[in-house]
Write a protein that holds these residues in place. Structure first.
Motif, mmCIF file in Angstrom:
data_model
loop_
_atom_site.group_PDB
_atom_site.id
_atom_site.type_symbol
_atom_site.label_atom_id
_atom_site.label_comp_id
_atom_site.label_asym_id
_atom_site.label_seq_id
_atom_site.Cartn_x
_atom_site.Cartn_y
_atom_site.Cartn_z
ATOM 1 N N LYS A 270 0.849 -1.198 0.000
ATOM 2 C CA LYS A 270 0.000 0.000 0.000
ATOM 3 C C LYS A 270 0.880 1.242 0.000
ATOM 4 C CE LYS A 270 -3.375 -2.553 2.766
ATOM 5 N NZ LYS A 270 -4.093 -2.625 4.069
ATOM 6 N N GLY B 174 -2.000 5.646 -3.369
ATOM 7 C CA GLY B 174 -3.278 4.950 -3.424
ATOM 8 C C GLY B 174 -3.177 3.533 -3.924
ATOM 9 N N ASP C 25 -7.748 4.386 1.202
ATOM 10 C CA ASP C 25 -7.313 5.452 0.316
ATOM 11 C C ASP C 25 -8.016 6.754 0.689
ATOM 12 O OD1 ASP C 25 -6.025 6.716 -1.738
ATOM 13 O OD2 ASP C 25 -7.297 5.911 -3.330
#
Length: 496
Positions: free
Chosen positions: A45, A49, A156
């Motif tokens: 991650k 995003g 996100d």
């Protein structure tokens, strides 16, 4: 013989067989290794995003990332940015030495709200239970240890909010090297406070975000746009405000028919903005209401403020959207008289604004007549209205990036004092530094970020005043009295 010779020539000598076997094994291992690398990268991650779902409490379309590169190129970029861009030692850990002969400047008065925002944990402290419960409502976690910054990503954030927020924290660490204490922070990046004071009273959860309100425990923090907003082509605050100020001098306070002006997007689940469209009548309400298309305006040039051209009006209206809106600071910067429609949400600096001093309060329940009254009052009292607008701009000018970094520093420093834990990044967190963040940014984002590099400060942070709840209460009473005074004036329909 020729045929036999030809056949013999294509046979591999027996001594080459082990080599061929090793090459085959190596090739298979290389393919397997590349597969594992690609598979691992698709689970990392990032602040851009990558591999993150939108927050469940505010869904938005998934981002289109790296659409011009191959999957393998994307994988290696993610790996490189995430693991190979930060050195093991921070280059900004050496504490600064300031000139002790010079007096330290006092912080602006609204910094006192830091104590008010953290007061719920003054007696209980902040322990790991608080942190883990707040995680359920957070988009990411920030852990600062020894001047190094680690981020654990959960969801996100819309557009590039997370990236620019973390960039701001990195710049703050560079500005005050060796001074920022270790800290463990949960952060959400959406526009509505969620930690209700009534339902969460027994266990107040410490969650940072860009706004709060009187009913919530959420802790307000400077928003991403102070370092720029690439999706709308709004430049960093250090560039945007000076241009807005220059453009604001174009207005003419002696013109005969000045109007209140609002330009924004009403299609954001905001009943207030929909109601505001009904006030678009220059003859009846003295207001001009226009729709704003950020997508089209984002195509404008980067080097000049698109907002300065909107500062020629004597009055500008502020109406909240779905929740808190980033636009208020730009409206106040115009030195127009800001007509603010009873905001429910507050960011870190707006608590320092006083009705009838920095802006004019507009009633949300009697919207169009309240706007008309404000315009009539200003036309009858142009000197007072101009002074009020100028004080709004002066307030925003005092909010330099120096003060923004000071607010961040003091909020984190005071928050860290309340922690009953030793901050330590979880195993899932990744270190983020300037180089790794720039590595993840696309070309347009880098254009904004690189313009906001900061350096170690030549002066210490401003001096934070001690807690004083009576001062906070006096400001709240002063604000309420000013609003009631305006409502009484409206009921009497006497603009003078």
């Amino acid at each position: 013989m020729g045929l036999l010779s030809s056949r013999t020539s294509i046979r591999s000598p027996s001594y080459l067989l082990p080599v061929l076997v090793l090459l085959s094994i190596f090739s298979l291992s290389a393919v397997f290794f590349l597969y594992k690398v690609d598979d691992f990268a698709t689970r990392i991650k990032t602040l851009a995003g990558d591999n993150l779902d939108p927050t469940p409490w505010h869904l938005f379309p998934p981002k289109e990332l790296h659409k011009d590169t191959s999957p393998r190129s994307r994988a290696y970029k993610v790996l490189h940015c995430s693991y190979l861009s930060c050195s093991s030692l921070s280059q900004w850990q050496t504490p600064l030495r300031f000139d002790s002969s010079k007096p330290v400047e006092n912080c602006p008065q609204f910094f006192r709200w830091i104590h008010h925002d953290l007061e719920p944990w003054a007696k209980t402290g902040i322990n790991m239970t608080h942190i883990m419960e707040a995680k359920k409502l957070a988009a990411f976690r920030v852990v600062i240890v020894g001047g190094r910054l680690f981020v654990d990503l959960y969801y996100d954030c819309v557009q590039s909010r997370a990236m620019f927020t973390i960039w701001g924290l990195l710049q703050m660490l560079k500005r005050y090297p060796g001074m920022v204490p270790d800290v463990d922070i949960m952060f959400d990046c959406m526009d509505k406070p969620v930690i209700d004071r009534t339902t969460n009273g027994p266990l107040p959860l410490p969650l940072f975000r860009y706004c709060t309100n009187q009913r919530s425990f959420d802790i307000p923090f400077p928003d991403w746009s102070f370092w720029g907003w690439p999706e709308t082509n709004l430049r960093p605050w250090s560039e945007e405000f000076p241009d807005i100020k220059v453009g604001s001098h174009a207005k003419n306070w002696s013109q005969k028919f000045p109007l209140a002006y609002w330009k924004g997007n009403p299609d954001v689940a905001s009943p207030l903005r929909v109601e505001l469209l009904k006030c678009n009548d220059t003859e009846r309400w003295g207001a001009q209401i226009m729709r704003q298309n950020w997508t089209e305006e984002a195509k404008d040039g980067f080097e000049k403020s698109k907002l300065s051209n909107q500062c020629k009006n004597r009055y500008k209206i502020y109406a909240e959207g779905f929740a808190w809106s980033v636009s208020l600071k730009y409206i106040l910067s115009c030195n127009s008289l800001a007509l603010i429609i009873a905001p429910q949400y507050e960011d870190f600096f707006t608590r320092g604004l006083i009705p009838k001093k920095n802006y004019w309060p507009v009633s949300p329940t009697n919207l169009c007549p309240s706007i008309k009254f404000a315009v009539d009052w200003g036309n009858s009292n142009p000197s007072e209205a101009e002074t009020m607008g100028q004080r709004g701009q002066d307030f925003m000018e005092s909010l330099s990036m120096d003060r923004v970094y000071d607010y961040m520093f003091h909020l984190i420093a005071e928050y860290s004092k309340l922690q009953d834990l030793a901050p330590s990044p979880p195993s899932s967190a990744l270190e983020v530094c300037v180089d790794s963040l720039l590595c993840l940014a696309d070309a347009n984002q880098r254009k904004f970020l690189e313009r906001t590099y900061t350096f170690p400060s030549p002066t210490p942070p401003c001096k934070l005043e001690p807690p004083n709840q009576s001062v906070i209460k006096s400001w709240m009473n002063e604000k309420e009295e000013a609003i009631n005074e305006v409502r009484n004036m409206e009921s009497q329909k006497n603009p003078v």
